[in-house]
Design a protein around this motif. Structure first.
Motif, mmCIF file in Angstrom:
data_model
loop_
_atom_site.group_PDB
_atom_site.id
_atom_site.type_symbol
_atom_site.label_atom_id
_atom_site.label_comp_id
_atom_site.label_asym_id
_atom_site.label_seq_id
_atom_site.Cartn_x
_atom_site.Cartn_y
_atom_site.Cartn_z
ATOM 1 N N THR A 53 32.145 14.203 32.533
ATOM 2 C CA THR A 53 31.563 13.226 31.884
ATOM 3 C C THR A 53 30.571 13.951 30.753
ATOM 4 N N LEU A 62 39.654 10.776 41.212
ATOM 5 C CA LEU A 62 39.687 11.531 40.315
ATOM 6 C C LEU A 62 40.828 11.321 39.329
ATOM 7 N N ILE A 76 33.184 13.978 38.423
ATOM 8 C CA ILE A 76 33.325 12.982 37.387
ATOM 9 C C ILE A 76 32.092 13.118 36.309
#
Length: 102
Positions: A95, A45, A91
């Motif tokens: 995104t 991360l 993630i």
């Protein structure tokens, strides 16, 4: 291999405690794996706060699902896979949030 066997026995005991609803079992596992789990989440991360969240959520999820865990299997690899999975999901969510804002 004796120290390793001792660690495995401690883990099995900790998991059995957790299955009985004793939180002391969770403490043993957190103490043993938190640093490694944090390091793993942070590598993915690159953000300390997010890594902490992911590790905390992973421990909580494992705690809720502990009845399904087979304590004859090693806990470490199971935890690390869960942390990696959760970090990658984080993630993915981040995104898609960014993409939906554009």
């Amino acid at each position: 291999s004796a120290p390793n066997e001792t660690l495995l026995l401690e883990e099995q005991k900790a998991i059995q405690c957790l299955k009985r609803g004793e939180l002391g079992g969770l403490e043993v596992l957190v103490t043993r794996y938190q640093v490694r789990a944090m390091r793993t989440a942070f590598l993915i991360l690159q953000d300390e706060a997010q890594a902490e969240d992911v590790v905390q959520e992973t421990f909580l999820r494992i705690y809720r699902q502990i009845q399904r865990f087979d304590e004859t299997r090693p806990f470490g690899p199971y935890l690390m896979r869960s942390v990696v999975h959760a970090a990658l999901n984080q993630i993915g969510e981040h995104t898609s949030e960014l993409q939906s804002r554009q």
